[in-house]
Design a protein around this motif. Sequence first.
Motif, PDB file in Angstrom:
ATOM      1  N   UNK A  66       0.706  -0.721   0.151  1.00 26.15           N
ATOM      2  CA  UNK A  66       0.049  -0.504   0.018  1.00 26.15           C
ATOM      3  C   UNK A  66       0.597   1.131  -0.269  1.00 26.15           C
ATOM      4  N   UNK A  67       0.999   2.287  -1.079  1.00 23.45           N
ATOM      5  CA  UNK A  67       1.853   3.448  -1.403  1.00 23.45           C
ATOM      6  C   UNK A  67       0.991   4.543  -0.251  1.00 23.45           C
ATOM      7  N   UNK A  68       1.581   4.829   0.863  1.00 26.64           N
ATOM      8  CA  UNK A  68       0.896   5.693   1.630  1.00 26.64           C
ATOM      9  C   UNK A  68       1.296   7.340   1.983  1.00 26.64           C
ATOM     10  N   UNK A  69       2.006   7.344   0.499  1.00 24.19           N
ATOM     11  CA  UNK A  69       3.210   8.903   1.215  1.00 24.19           C
ATOM     12  C   UNK A  69       4.091   8.964  -0.264  1.00 24.19           C
ATOM     13  N   UNK A  70       4.024   9.547  -0.928  1.00 21.54           N
ATOM     14  CA  UNK A  70       5.301   9.743  -2.029  1.00 21.54           C
ATOM     15  C   UNK A  70       5.334  10.799  -2.250  1.00 21.54           C
ATOM     16  N   UNK A  71       6.955  11.546  -2.591  1.00 18.08           N
ATOM     17  CA  UNK A  71       7.633  12.565  -2.181  1.00 18.08           C
ATOM     18  C   UNK A  71       7.423  13.003  -3.071  1.00 18.08           C
ATOM     19  N   UNK A  72       7.544  13.951  -3.296  1.00 13.07           N
ATOM     20  CA  UNK A  72       7.481  14.923  -4.785  1.00 13.07           C
ATOM     21  C   UNK A  72       8.130  15.119  -6.282  1.00 13.07           C
ATOM     22  N   UNK A  73       9.319  14.721  -5.787  1.00 14.98           N
ATOM     23  CA  UNK A  73      10.146  13.899  -6.492  1.00 14.98           C
ATOM     24  C   UNK A  73      10.451  12.609  -6.894  1.00 14.98           C
ATOM     25  N   UNK A  74       9.212  11.981  -6.687  1.00 12.67           N
ATOM     26  CA  UNK A  74       9.154  10.616  -7.127  1.00 12.67           C
ATOM     27  C   UNK A  74      10.063   9.997  -6.828  1.00 12.67           C
ATOM     28  N   UNK A  75      10.519  10.131  -5.767  1.00 17.62           N
ATOM     29  CA  UNK A  75      12.185   9.069  -6.355  1.00 17.62           C
ATOM     30  C   UNK A  75      12.000   7.997  -4.598  1.00 17.62           C
ATOM     31  N   UNK A  76      10.724   8.272  -3.774  1.00 20.28           N
ATOM     32  CA  UNK A  76      10.163   8.056  -2.154  1.00 20.28           C
ATOM     33  C   UNK A  76       9.096   7.801  -2.518  1.00 20.28           C
ATOM     34  N   UNK A  77       8.994   6.583  -1.941  1.00 14.62           N
ATOM     35  CA  UNK A  77       7.801   6.273  -0.923  1.00 14.62           C
ATOM     36  C   UNK A  77       7.571   5.788  -0.329  1.00 14.62           C
ATOM     37  N   UNK A  78       6.155   5.899   0.911  1.00 10.29           N
ATOM     38  CA  UNK A  78       6.250   5.634   2.049  1.00 10.29           C
ATOM     39  C   UNK A  78       5.059   4.273   1.827  1.00 10.29           C
ATOM     40  N   UNK A  79       5.199   2.745   2.496  1.00  8.20           N
ATOM     41  CA  UNK A  79       4.851   2.182   1.698  1.00  8.20           C
ATOM     42  C   UNK A  79       3.932   1.248   3.218  1.00  8.20           C
ATOM     43  N   UNK A  80       3.130   0.921   3.354  1.00 11.79           N
ATOM     44  CA  UNK A  80       2.707  -0.272   4.587  1.00 11.79           C
ATOM     45  C   UNK A  80       3.048  -1.740   3.647  1.00 11.79           C
ATOM     46  N   UNK A  81       3.305  -2.544   3.986  1.00 11.14           N
ATOM     47  CA  UNK A  81       3.389  -3.686   3.046  1.00 11.14           C
ATOM     48  C   UNK A  81       2.808  -5.309   4.717  1.00 11.14           C
ATOM     49  N   UNK A  82       2.163  -6.419   4.068  1.00 12.42           N
ATOM     50  CA  UNK A  82       1.491  -7.580   3.769  1.00 12.42           C
ATOM     51  C   UNK A  82       2.492  -8.421   3.487  1.00 12.42           C
ATOM     52  N   UNK A  83       3.072  -9.073   4.498  1.00 10.92           N
ATOM     53  CA  UNK A  83       3.869 -10.272   3.793  1.00 10.92           C
ATOM     54  C   UNK A  83       3.442 -11.371   4.179  1.00 10.92           C
ATOM     55  N   UNK A  84       2.748 -12.667   2.962  1.00  9.58           N
ATOM     56  CA  UNK A  84       2.693 -13.873   4.007  1.00  9.58           C
ATOM     57  C   UNK A  84       3.345 -15.463   3.187  1.00  9.58           C
ATOM     58  N   UNK A  85       4.267 -15.141   3.564  1.00 16.06           N
ATOM     59  CA  UNK A  85       4.794 -16.528   2.948  1.00 16.06           C
ATOM     60  C   UNK A  85       4.003 -18.174   2.583  1.00 16.06           C
TER      61      UNK A  85
END
Length: 85
Positions: A66-85
């Motif tokens: 889930x992308x929760x934030x993206x910096x103006x320059x689009x080279x960084x994102x803040x995300x939430x990650x759900x992983x299930x192996x």
Amino acid sequence: LAPIFAELARRESQCSSASSGGDLGLFGPGKMVQEFDTALFPAEDAPQPGAILGPVVTDFGCHLILVTKREQNRDQVEEKLARND
């Protein structure tokens, strides 16, 4: 959407970020596995906040992002990650 995603990550994820609701913080290209870079930093049409990506399959498992934030320059994102192996 973010609170629901975070609760699912806490409950279902096997990733070490599960205790923080899957939050991986802000990062740019090259900081995570190549499969994340491919999904999050394409040459065109970068996913915007609110986008859910995946499943993204890596050597570490299968991930929903889930992308929760993206910096103006689009080279960084803040995300939430759900992983299930």
